[in-house]
Motif scaffolding. Structure first.
Motif, PDB file in Angstrom:
ATOM      1  N   GLU A  11      -8.182  34.234   6.609  1.00  0.00           N
ATOM      2  CA  GLU A  11      -7.465  33.183   5.860  1.00  0.00           C
ATOM      3  C   GLU A  11      -5.946  33.335   6.046  1.00  0.00           C
ATOM      4  O   GLU A  11      -5.239  32.343   6.246  1.00  0.00           O
ATOM      5  CB  GLU A  11      -7.822  33.291   4.365  1.00  0.00           C
ATOM      6  CG  GLU A  11      -7.056  32.347   3.455  1.00  0.00           C
ATOM      7  CD  GLU A  11      -7.668  30.959   3.335  1.00  0.00           C
ATOM      8  OE1 GLU A  11      -8.870  30.859   3.057  1.00  0.00           O
ATOM      9  OE2 GLU A  11      -6.928  29.970   3.519  1.00  0.00           O
ATOM     10  N   PHE A  92     -20.104  29.163   6.225  1.00  0.00           N
ATOM     11  CA  PHE A  92     -19.686  28.120   5.286  1.00  0.00           C
ATOM     12  C   PHE A  92     -20.183  26.755   5.731  1.00  0.00           C
ATOM     13  O   PHE A  92     -20.337  26.486   6.928  1.00  0.00           O
ATOM     14  CB  PHE A  92     -18.159  28.126   5.100  1.00  0.00           C
ATOM     15  CG  PHE A  92     -17.360  27.852   6.345  1.00  0.00           C
ATOM     16  CD1 PHE A  92     -17.054  28.866   7.233  1.00  0.00           C
ATOM     17  CD2 PHE A  92     -16.892  26.567   6.625  1.00  0.00           C
ATOM     18  CE1 PHE A  92     -16.306  28.621   8.392  1.00  0.00           C
ATOM     19  CE2 PHE A  92     -16.135  26.310   7.763  1.00  0.00           C
ATOM     20  CZ  PHE A  92     -15.849  27.345   8.654  1.00  0.00           C
ATOM     21  N   THR A 134     -21.041  30.100   1.773  1.00  0.00           N
ATOM     22  CA  THR A 134     -19.986  29.437   0.996  1.00  0.00           C
ATOM     23  C   THR A 134     -20.139  27.930   1.068  1.00  0.00           C
ATOM     24  O   THR A 134     -19.930  27.341   2.132  1.00  0.00           O
ATOM     25  CB  THR A 134     -18.585  29.804   1.545  1.00  0.00           C
ATOM     26  OG1 THR A 134     -18.424  31.218   1.504  1.00  0.00           O
ATOM     27  CG2 THR A 134     -17.486  29.145   0.712  1.00  0.00           C
ATOM     28  N   GLU A 136     -18.194  25.282   0.807  1.00  0.00           N
ATOM     29  CA  GLU A 136     -16.754  25.002   0.710  1.00  0.00           C
ATOM     30  C   GLU A 136     -16.518  23.921  -0.329  1.00  0.00           C
ATOM     31  O   GLU A 136     -17.321  22.990  -0.445  1.00  0.00           O
ATOM     32  CB  GLU A 136     -16.298  24.406   2.047  1.00  0.00           C
ATOM     33  CG  GLU A 136     -15.595  25.307   2.989  1.00  0.00           C
ATOM     34  CD  GLU A 136     -15.181  24.455   4.195  1.00  0.00           C
ATOM     35  OE1 GLU A 136     -16.052  23.788   4.787  1.00  0.00           O
ATOM     36  OE2 GLU A 136     -13.994  24.486   4.526  1.00  0.00           O
ATOM     37  N   SER A 162     -20.532  32.327  -2.349  1.00  0.00           N
ATOM     38  CA  SER A 162     -19.122  32.264  -2.741  1.00  0.00           C
ATOM     39  C   SER A 162     -18.800  30.898  -3.331  1.00  0.00           C
ATOM     40  O   SER A 162     -19.017  29.863  -2.694  1.00  0.00           O
ATOM     41  CB  SER A 162     -18.216  32.530  -1.546  1.00  0.00           C
ATOM     42  OG  SER A 162     -16.865  32.496  -1.966  1.00  0.00           O
ATOM     43  N   ALA A 164     -16.218  28.512  -3.806  1.00  0.00           N
ATOM     44  CA  ALA A 164     -14.892  28.302  -3.218  1.00  0.00           C
ATOM     45  C   ALA A 164     -14.160  27.197  -3.957  1.00  0.00           C
ATOM     46  O   ALA A 164     -14.655  26.074  -4.071  1.00  0.00           O
ATOM     47  CB  ALA A 164     -15.032  27.956  -1.736  1.00  0.00           C
ATOM     48  N   THR A 166     -11.585  25.551  -2.846  1.00  0.00           N
ATOM     49  CA  THR A 166     -10.898  25.372  -1.557  1.00  0.00           C
ATOM     50  C   THR A 166      -9.546  24.675  -1.693  1.00  0.00           C
ATOM     51  O   THR A 166      -8.661  24.862  -0.875  1.00  0.00           O
ATOM     52  CB  THR A 166     -11.837  24.580  -0.613  1.00  0.00           C
ATOM     53  OG1 THR A 166     -13.075  25.305  -0.521  1.00  0.00           O
ATOM     54  CG2 THR A 166     -11.256  24.385   0.766  1.00  0.00           C
ATOM     55  N   HIS A 201     -13.475  32.462  -4.285  1.00  0.00           N
ATOM     56  CA  HIS A 201     -12.408  32.302  -3.277  1.00  0.00           C
ATOM     57  C   HIS A 201     -11.476  31.228  -3.841  1.00  0.00           C
ATOM     58  O   HIS A 201     -11.820  30.038  -3.831  1.00  0.00           O
ATOM     59  CB  HIS A 201     -13.054  31.875  -1.958  1.00  0.00           C
ATOM     60  CG  HIS A 201     -12.095  31.637  -0.844  1.00  0.00           C
ATOM     61  ND1 HIS A 201     -11.720  32.630   0.052  1.00  0.00           N
ATOM     62  CD2 HIS A 201     -11.415  30.525  -0.456  1.00  0.00           C
ATOM     63  CE1 HIS A 201     -10.870  32.126   0.938  1.00  0.00           C
ATOM     64  NE2 HIS A 201     -10.664  30.850   0.654  1.00  0.00           N
ATOM     65  N   HIS A 203      -7.974  29.178  -4.103  1.00  0.00           N
ATOM     66  CA  HIS A 203      -6.697  28.766  -3.498  1.00  0.00           C
ATOM     67  C   HIS A 203      -5.655  28.555  -4.591  1.00  0.00           C
ATOM     68  O   HIS A 203      -5.970  28.369  -5.760  1.00  0.00           O
ATOM     69  CB  HIS A 203      -6.910  27.537  -2.613  1.00  0.00           C
ATOM     70  CG  HIS A 203      -7.314  27.938  -1.231  1.00  0.00           C
ATOM     71  ND1 HIS A 203      -6.402  28.072  -0.205  1.00  0.00           N
ATOM     72  CD2 HIS A 203      -8.521  28.299  -0.716  1.00  0.00           C
ATOM     73  CE1 HIS A 203      -7.038  28.458   0.894  1.00  0.00           C
ATOM     74  NE2 HIS A 203      -8.329  28.606   0.612  1.00  0.00           N
TER      75      HIS A 203
END
Ligand code: HCA
Ligand code: CU
Length: 387
Positions: A11, A92, A134, A136, A162, A164, A166, A201, A203
Protein backbone atom coordinates in the motif's frame (compact mmCIF):
# COMPACT_ATOMS: atom_id res chain seq x y z
CA UNK A 1 -4.16 -12.23 19.92
CA UNK A 2 -3.95 -8.96 17.99
CA UNK A 3 -1.54 -8.94 15.07
CA UNK A 4 -0.27 -5.98 13.09
CA UNK A 5 0.16 -6.22 9.34
CA UNK A 6 2.48 -3.65 7.84
CA UNK A 7 1.83 -2.87 4.19
CA UNK A 8 4.38 -0.09 3.62
CA UNK A 9 5.89 -2.15 0.81
CA UNK A 10 2.53 -2.70 -0.94
CA UNK A 11 0.00 0.00 0.00
CA UNK A 12 2.82 2.43 0.88
CA UNK A 13 4.28 2.06 -2.61
CA UNK A 14 0.90 3.21 -3.96
CA UNK A 15 1.77 6.69 -2.65
CA UNK A 16 2.32 8.88 -5.73
CA UNK A 17 6.03 9.05 -6.53
CA UNK A 18 7.11 6.37 -4.07
CA UNK A 19 9.13 3.43 -5.34
CA UNK A 20 11.40 1.26 -3.25
CA UNK A 21 14.23 -0.64 -4.98
CA UNK A 22 14.34 -4.30 -4.04
CA UNK A 23 17.35 -3.94 -1.70
CA UNK A 24 15.54 -1.02 -0.03
CA UNK A 25 12.47 -3.23 0.37
CA UNK A 26 14.68 -5.80 2.05
CA UNK A 27 16.16 -3.15 4.36
CA UNK A 28 12.67 -1.89 5.26
CA UNK A 29 11.42 -5.45 5.82
CA UNK A 30 14.38 -6.17 8.12
CA UNK A 31 13.67 -2.98 10.03
CA UNK A 32 9.99 -3.99 10.32
CA UNK A 33 11.17 -7.37 11.59
CA UNK A 34 13.22 -5.60 14.26
CA UNK A 35 10.12 -3.69 15.35
CA UNK A 36 8.41 -7.08 15.49
CA UNK A 37 5.43 -6.51 13.20
CA UNK A 38 3.59 -9.79 12.75
CA UNK A 39 2.89 -9.77 9.01
CA UNK A 40 4.77 -7.90 6.28
CA UNK A 41 2.81 -7.39 3.06
CA UNK A 42 5.63 -7.19 0.55
CA UNK A 43 3.88 -6.46 -2.74
CA UNK A 44 1.56 -7.52 -5.52
CA UNK A 45 3.89 -9.72 -7.60
CA UNK A 46 1.71 -9.85 -10.72
CA UNK A 47 1.91 -6.08 -11.12
CA UNK A 48 5.55 -6.03 -12.18
CA UNK A 49 8.49 -8.49 -12.37
CA UNK A 50 10.57 -6.20 -10.14
CA UNK A 51 7.87 -6.35 -7.48
CA UNK A 52 7.82 -10.13 -7.82
CA UNK A 53 11.61 -10.30 -7.39
CA UNK A 54 11.51 -8.00 -4.36
CA UNK A 55 8.67 -10.00 -2.78
CA UNK A 56 10.64 -13.22 -3.27
CA UNK A 57 13.76 -11.60 -1.79
CA UNK A 58 11.87 -10.42 1.29
CA UNK A 59 10.15 -13.81 1.69
CA UNK A 60 13.49 -15.61 1.49
CA UNK A 61 15.23 -13.44 4.11
CA UNK A 62 12.59 -12.64 6.72
CA UNK A 63 12.11 -15.29 9.37
CA UNK A 64 10.68 -13.27 12.26
CA UNK A 65 7.43 -12.26 10.53
CA UNK A 66 4.99 -13.83 8.10
CA UNK A 67 5.53 -12.45 4.59
CA UNK A 68 2.40 -11.72 2.57
CA UNK A 69 1.64 -10.98 -1.06
CA UNK A 70 -1.33 -9.30 -2.67
CA UNK A 71 -3.38 -10.72 -5.54
CA UNK A 72 -6.52 -10.06 -7.52
CA UNK A 73 -8.97 -12.92 -7.64
CA UNK A 74 -7.25 -14.39 -10.67
CA UNK A 75 -5.23 -17.61 -10.85
CA UNK A 76 -2.34 -15.90 -12.65
CA UNK A 77 -2.01 -13.47 -9.73
CA UNK A 78 -2.05 -16.38 -7.28
CA UNK A 79 0.64 -18.19 -9.28
CA UNK A 80 2.86 -15.11 -9.38
CA UNK A 81 2.45 -14.61 -5.63
CA UNK A 82 3.05 -18.22 -4.63
CA UNK A 83 6.17 -18.43 -6.75
CA UNK A 84 7.61 -15.80 -4.39
CA UNK A 85 7.45 -18.24 -1.47
CA UNK A 86 5.05 -16.28 0.74
CA UNK A 87 3.14 -17.78 3.68
CA UNK A 88 0.17 -15.40 3.50
CA UNK A 89 -1.88 -14.36 0.49
CA UNK A 90 -4.35 -11.51 0.34
CA UNK A 91 -6.97 -11.88 -2.39
CA UNK A 92 -9.28 -8.94 -3.03
CA UNK A 93 -12.49 -8.57 -4.99
CA UNK A 94 -15.08 -5.83 -4.58
CA UNK A 95 -18.70 -7.02 -4.44
CA UNK A 96 -20.55 -3.71 -4.38
CA UNK A 97 -23.42 -3.69 -6.89
CA UNK A 98 -22.10 -0.52 -8.45
CA UNK A 99 -18.61 -1.89 -8.95
CA UNK A 100 -19.94 -5.18 -10.31
CA UNK A 101 -22.20 -3.31 -12.74
CA UNK A 102 -19.75 -0.63 -13.88
CA UNK A 103 -16.31 -2.22 -13.82
CA UNK A 104 -16.40 -5.95 -13.06
CA UNK A 105 -17.00 -8.70 -15.52
CA UNK A 106 -19.27 -10.65 -13.19
CA UNK A 107 -22.66 -10.46 -11.57
CA UNK A 108 -22.70 -11.24 -7.84
CA UNK A 109 -23.07 -14.99 -8.13
CA UNK A 110 -20.32 -15.39 -10.71
CA UNK A 111 -18.11 -13.02 -8.67
CA UNK A 112 -18.61 -15.22 -5.63
CA UNK A 113 -17.84 -18.31 -7.67
CA UNK A 114 -14.66 -16.68 -8.97
CA UNK A 115 -13.58 -15.69 -5.42
CA UNK A 116 -14.21 -19.19 -4.05
CA UNK A 117 -12.51 -20.89 -7.00
CA UNK A 118 -9.42 -18.69 -6.75
CA UNK A 119 -9.12 -19.30 -3.02
CA UNK A 120 -9.61 -23.05 -3.44
CA UNK A 121 -6.95 -23.02 -6.17
CA UNK A 122 -4.46 -21.20 -3.94
CA UNK A 123 -5.16 -23.48 -1.00
CA UNK A 124 -4.68 -26.54 -3.17
CA UNK A 125 -1.38 -25.23 -4.51
CA UNK A 126 -0.10 -24.48 -1.01
CA UNK A 127 -2.11 -26.14 1.77
CA UNK A 128 -0.33 -24.31 4.63
CA UNK A 129 -1.01 -20.91 3.04
CA UNK A 130 -2.90 -18.39 5.16
CA UNK A 131 -5.46 -16.78 2.88
CA UNK A 132 -7.16 -13.45 3.48
CA UNK A 133 -10.14 -12.43 1.41
CA UNK A 134 -10.84 -8.69 1.18
CA UNK A 135 -14.17 -7.46 -0.12
CA UNK A 136 -12.73 -4.07 -1.11
CA UNK A 137 -14.88 -1.14 -0.05
CA UNK A 138 -16.72 -3.58 2.20
CA UNK A 139 -18.29 -0.86 4.33
CA UNK A 140 -20.05 0.85 1.39
CA UNK A 141 -21.07 -2.42 -0.28
CA UNK A 142 -24.41 -4.09 0.40
CA UNK A 143 -23.91 -5.97 3.66
CA UNK A 144 -25.49 -9.08 2.28
CA UNK A 145 -23.13 -9.18 -0.72
CA UNK A 146 -20.14 -8.94 1.63
CA UNK A 147 -21.53 -11.68 3.86
CA UNK A 148 -22.27 -14.04 0.96
CA UNK A 149 -18.83 -13.52 -0.59
CA UNK A 150 -17.13 -13.93 2.78
CA UNK A 151 -18.98 -17.14 3.60
CA UNK A 152 -17.95 -18.57 0.23
CA UNK A 153 -14.37 -17.42 0.79
CA UNK A 154 -14.12 -19.02 4.23
CA UNK A 155 -15.69 -22.25 3.00
CA UNK A 156 -13.14 -22.31 0.17
CA UNK A 157 -10.23 -21.95 2.59
CA UNK A 158 -9.80 -18.30 3.63
CA UNK A 159 -8.88 -17.93 7.31
CA UNK A 160 -9.01 -14.15 7.42
CA UNK A 161 -11.61 -11.70 6.11
CA UNK A 162 -10.51 -8.09 5.90
CA UNK A 163 -13.10 -5.39 6.37
CA UNK A 164 -11.72 -2.71 4.08
CA UNK A 165 -12.70 0.91 4.54
CA UNK A 166 -11.14 1.58 1.15
CA UNK A 167 -12.25 5.22 0.97
CA UNK A 168 -11.94 6.26 4.64
CA UNK A 169 -15.72 6.51 4.87
CA UNK A 170 -16.36 5.42 8.43
CA UNK A 171 -16.91 7.75 11.41
CA UNK A 172 -16.70 6.50 15.00
CA UNK A 173 -19.82 6.99 17.07
CA UNK A 174 -22.05 7.55 14.02
CA UNK A 175 -24.25 5.31 11.94
CA UNK A 176 -21.05 4.65 9.98
CA UNK A 177 -19.25 3.03 12.90
CA UNK A 178 -16.66 0.37 12.15
CA UNK A 179 -17.27 -1.01 15.63
CA UNK A 180 -20.90 -1.68 14.72
CA UNK A 181 -19.93 -3.04 11.32
CA UNK A 182 -17.36 -5.54 12.60
CA UNK A 183 -19.58 -6.64 15.50
CA UNK A 184 -22.54 -7.26 13.18
CA UNK A 185 -20.34 -8.95 10.58
CA UNK A 186 -18.87 -11.37 13.13
CA UNK A 187 -22.31 -12.16 14.53
CA UNK A 188 -23.69 -12.80 11.07
CA UNK A 189 -20.86 -15.15 10.10
CA UNK A 190 -21.20 -16.93 13.44
CA UNK A 191 -24.83 -17.74 12.54
CA UNK A 192 -23.37 -19.84 9.69
CA UNK A 193 -20.91 -21.46 12.11
CA UNK A 194 -17.98 -19.49 10.65
CA UNK A 195 -15.41 -17.72 12.80
CA UNK A 196 -12.66 -16.33 10.56
CA UNK A 197 -10.16 -13.88 12.00
CA UNK A 198 -11.23 -10.37 11.05
CA UNK A 199 -8.74 -7.85 9.72
CA UNK A 200 -9.39 -4.13 9.30
CA UNK A 201 -7.83 -1.96 6.61
CA UNK A 202 -8.69 1.68 7.27
CA UNK A 203 -7.95 4.54 4.89
CA UNK A 204 -7.40 8.01 6.26
CA UNK A 205 -9.42 10.20 3.87
CA UNK A 206 -11.21 11.84 6.80
CA UNK A 207 -8.26 11.64 9.20
CA UNK A 208 -10.08 8.92 11.15
CA UNK A 209 -8.14 5.82 10.11
CA UNK A 210 -6.61 5.10 13.51
CA UNK A 211 -9.84 5.86 15.39
CA UNK A 212 -11.72 3.50 13.08
CA UNK A 213 -9.05 0.79 13.37
CA UNK A 214 -9.27 0.95 17.17
CA UNK A 215 -13.04 0.73 16.87
CA UNK A 216 -12.45 -2.43 14.85
CA UNK A 217 -10.18 -3.79 17.58
CA UNK A 218 -12.85 -3.12 20.20
CA UNK A 219 -15.33 -5.11 18.11
CA UNK A 220 -12.95 -8.07 17.89
CA UNK A 221 -10.78 -7.48 14.81
CA UNK A 222 -7.51 -9.35 15.24
CA UNK A 223 -5.33 -8.14 12.35
CA UNK A 224 -4.81 -4.43 11.88
CA UNK A 225 -3.20 -2.96 8.75
CA UNK A 226 -0.82 -0.01 8.92
CA UNK A 227 2.08 1.62 7.10
CA UNK A 228 5.09 3.66 8.13
CA UNK A 229 4.07 7.34 8.06
CA UNK A 230 0.56 6.19 7.10
CA UNK A 231 1.70 6.04 3.46
CA UNK A 232 -0.75 4.78 0.86
CA UNK A 233 -3.28 5.77 -1.78
CA UNK A 234 -4.56 9.37 -1.41
CA UNK A 235 -4.42 10.28 2.31
CA UNK A 236 -2.95 6.88 3.18
CA UNK A 237 -3.92 4.48 5.94
CA UNK A 238 -3.24 3.94 9.66
CA UNK A 239 0.18 5.07 10.88
CA UNK A 240 2.21 2.13 12.21
CA UNK A 241 3.88 3.89 15.16
CA UNK A 242 0.62 5.36 16.39
CA UNK A 243 -1.13 2.02 16.08
CA UNK A 244 1.58 0.06 17.90
CA UNK A 245 1.72 2.61 20.71
CA UNK A 246 -2.04 2.63 21.19
CA UNK A 247 -2.24 -1.17 21.18
CA UNK A 248 0.79 -1.84 23.34
CA UNK A 249 0.94 1.00 25.82
CA UNK A 250 -2.66 2.15 26.08
CA UNK A 251 -4.69 -0.99 25.41
CA UNK A 252 -2.12 -3.58 26.52
CA UNK A 253 -2.83 -5.79 23.50
CA UNK A 254 -0.64 -7.80 21.17
CA UNK A 255 2.87 -9.10 21.65
CA UNK A 256 5.45 -6.69 22.93
CA UNK A 257 6.66 -4.81 19.86
CA UNK A 258 10.00 -3.03 19.96
CA UNK A 259 8.86 0.59 19.87
CA UNK A 260 12.43 1.83 20.24
CA UNK A 261 13.22 0.44 16.80
CA UNK A 262 10.57 2.65 15.17
CA UNK A 263 12.77 5.72 14.93
CA UNK A 264 15.27 4.01 12.59
CA UNK A 265 12.43 2.50 10.55
CA UNK A 266 10.76 5.89 10.06
CA UNK A 267 14.05 7.50 9.11
CA UNK A 268 14.74 4.75 6.57
CA UNK A 269 11.30 4.83 4.96
CA UNK A 270 11.14 8.62 4.98
CA UNK A 271 14.50 8.87 3.21
CA UNK A 272 13.69 6.33 0.50
CA UNK A 273 10.10 7.45 0.02
CA UNK A 274 11.16 11.08 -0.22
CA UNK A 275 8.44 11.89 2.30
CA UNK A 276 9.69 13.90 5.28
CA UNK A 277 8.43 13.01 8.75
CA UNK A 278 6.23 16.03 9.64
CA UNK A 279 7.80 17.87 12.58
CA UNK A 280 4.56 17.54 14.54
CA UNK A 281 3.95 13.90 13.59
CA UNK A 282 2.59 12.19 16.73
CA UNK A 283 5.32 10.12 18.40
CA UNK A 284 7.87 10.20 15.57
CA UNK A 285 8.02 13.91 14.67
CA UNK A 286 10.93 16.11 15.74
CA UNK A 287 8.59 18.19 17.91
CA UNK A 288 6.56 15.33 19.36
CA UNK A 289 8.15 15.72 22.82
CA UNK A 290 9.35 19.32 22.59
CA UNK A 291 7.84 21.95 24.85
CA UNK A 292 7.72 25.55 23.81
CA UNK A 293 5.76 28.09 25.86
CA UNK A 294 7.37 29.34 29.07
CA UNK A 295 4.41 28.19 31.19
CA UNK A 296 4.83 24.69 29.78
CA UNK A 297 8.59 24.46 30.18
CA UNK A 298 8.30 25.80 33.74
CA UNK A 299 5.85 23.01 34.66
CA UNK A 300 7.63 20.32 32.64
CA UNK A 301 10.93 21.12 34.33
CA UNK A 302 9.30 20.02 37.59
CA UNK A 303 7.37 17.08 36.16
CA UNK A 304 6.86 16.31 32.44
CA UNK A 305 3.50 14.72 33.18
CA UNK A 306 1.90 18.20 33.38
CA UNK A 307 2.08 18.57 29.61
CA UNK A 308 2.76 15.03 28.41
CA UNK A 309 0.69 11.89 28.41
CA UNK A 310 3.04 9.84 26.25
CA UNK A 311 6.40 8.79 27.64
CA UNK A 312 9.17 9.53 25.10
CA UNK A 313 11.30 6.82 26.73
CA UNK A 314 8.97 4.26 25.09
CA UNK A 315 10.63 5.28 21.82
CA UNK A 316 14.11 5.79 23.23
CA UNK A 317 13.53 9.54 23.06
CA UNK A 318 13.75 12.33 25.62
CA UNK A 319 11.83 15.55 26.11
CA UNK A 320 13.09 18.73 24.53
CA UNK A 321 12.54 22.44 24.98
CA UNK A 322 12.31 24.83 22.05
CA UNK A 323 14.14 28.12 22.49
CA UNK A 324 12.20 30.85 20.73
CA UNK A 325 9.86 33.79 21.23
CA UNK A 326 7.65 31.70 23.55
CA UNK A 327 10.50 30.85 25.92
CA UNK A 328 10.58 31.75 29.58
CA UNK A 329 13.46 31.81 32.05
CA UNK A 330 12.87 28.11 32.84
CA UNK A 331 13.50 27.30 29.15
CA UNK A 332 16.88 29.01 29.40
CA UNK A 333 17.65 27.19 32.64
CA UNK A 334 16.72 23.88 31.05
CA UNK A 335 19.10 24.57 28.17
CA UNK A 336 21.90 25.68 30.51
CA UNK A 337 21.42 22.50 32.46
CA UNK A 338 21.77 20.46 29.26
CA UNK A 339 24.94 22.35 28.42
CA UNK A 340 26.17 22.01 32.00
CA UNK A 341 26.78 25.75 31.91
CA UNK A 342 26.71 27.95 35.01
CA UNK A 343 25.41 31.42 34.23
CA UNK A 344 24.36 34.13 36.65
CA UNK A 345 20.76 35.27 36.86
CA UNK A 346 21.14 38.61 35.07
CA UNK A 347 22.98 36.99 32.15
CA UNK A 348 20.21 34.41 31.95
CA UNK A 349 17.71 37.26 31.55
CA UNK A 350 19.79 38.85 28.78
CA UNK A 351 20.12 35.48 27.02
CA UNK A 352 16.35 35.10 27.23
CA UNK A 353 15.82 38.47 25.55
CA UNK A 354 18.17 37.53 22.67
CA UNK A 355 16.45 34.14 22.29
CA UNK A 356 13.04 35.82 22.20
CA UNK A 357 14.12 38.34 19.61
CA UNK A 358 15.54 35.58 17.37
CA UNK A 359 12.31 33.64 17.91
CA UNK A 360 10.24 36.62 16.77
CA UNK A 361 11.99 36.34 13.45
CA UNK A 362 10.56 32.83 13.14
CA UNK A 363 13.61 30.85 14.10
CA UNK A 364 14.35 28.42 16.94
CA UNK A 365 17.69 28.77 18.71
CA UNK A 366 19.53 25.46 18.77
CA UNK A 367 21.40 24.22 21.81
CA UNK A 368 24.64 24.31 19.84
CA UNK A 369 24.38 28.05 19.17
CA UNK A 370 23.40 28.97 22.70
CA UNK A 371 26.97 29.10 24.08
CA UNK A 372 27.72 31.93 21.64
CA UNK A 373 24.66 33.86 22.78
CA UNK A 374 25.76 33.31 26.36
CA UNK A 375 29.21 34.53 25.48
CA UNK A 376 27.76 37.58 23.78
CA UNK A 377 25.59 38.31 26.81
CA UNK A 378 28.31 37.76 29.40
CA UNK A 379 30.66 40.37 30.83
CA UNK A 380 32.38 42.39 29.50
CA UNK A 381 28.93 43.81 29.01
CA UNK A 382 27.26 43.37 25.70
CA UNK A 383 27.09 47.13 25.35
CA UNK A 384 30.89 47.35 25.18
CA UNK A 385 31.10 45.22 22.05
CA UNK A 386 31.39 47.22 18.84
CA UNK A 387 28.03 47.16 17.10
C1 HCA B 1 -5.98 -1.82 -3.25
C2 HCA B 1 -7.17 -1.55 -2.35
C3 HCA B 1 -6.96 -1.98 -0.91
C4 HCA B 1 -6.97 -3.49 -0.76
C5 HCA B 1 -6.88 -3.97 0.64
C6 HCA B 1 -6.75 -5.48 0.78
C7 HCA B 1 -8.12 -1.32 -0.14
O1 HCA B 1 -5.11 -0.95 -3.37
O2 HCA B 1 -5.91 -2.87 -3.85
O3 HCA B 1 -6.57 -6.17 -0.22
O4 HCA B 1 -6.83 -5.98 1.91
O5 HCA B 1 -7.90 -0.28 0.45
O6 HCA B 1 -9.23 -1.84 -0.22
O7 HCA B 1 -5.75 -1.45 -0.41
CU1 CU C 1 -5.88 0.22 0.83
Amino acid sequence: MIQVLDTTLREGEQTPGVYFDSHVKLAIAMSLEKVGVDIIEAGHPKVDPDIARATALVASRITGATVAAHARSIEADVDAALECGVGFLGIFYCVSDRRLAQIGRDDLSSAIRRIADTIAYAKKRQPDLIIRYTPEDAVRSPFDNVVQASIAAVEAGAEVISVADTTGFMIPGSDRSLYDYVARFKETLALSGLFPRIAVHCHNDRGLALANALDGVRAGAEIIDATVLGLGERAGIVDLAQLLHALQVDLKLGKPWNLEALQDLYELVSRHAGVPVPVHHPLMGRNAFTHCAGVHTHAVARDPVHYQSVDPAEFGRTIGVALDHMSGISSIRWALDKLEAEVDESTQRRVLEVVKSIGRRGRTVSLSELPYIISQCSAPSEQQLPS
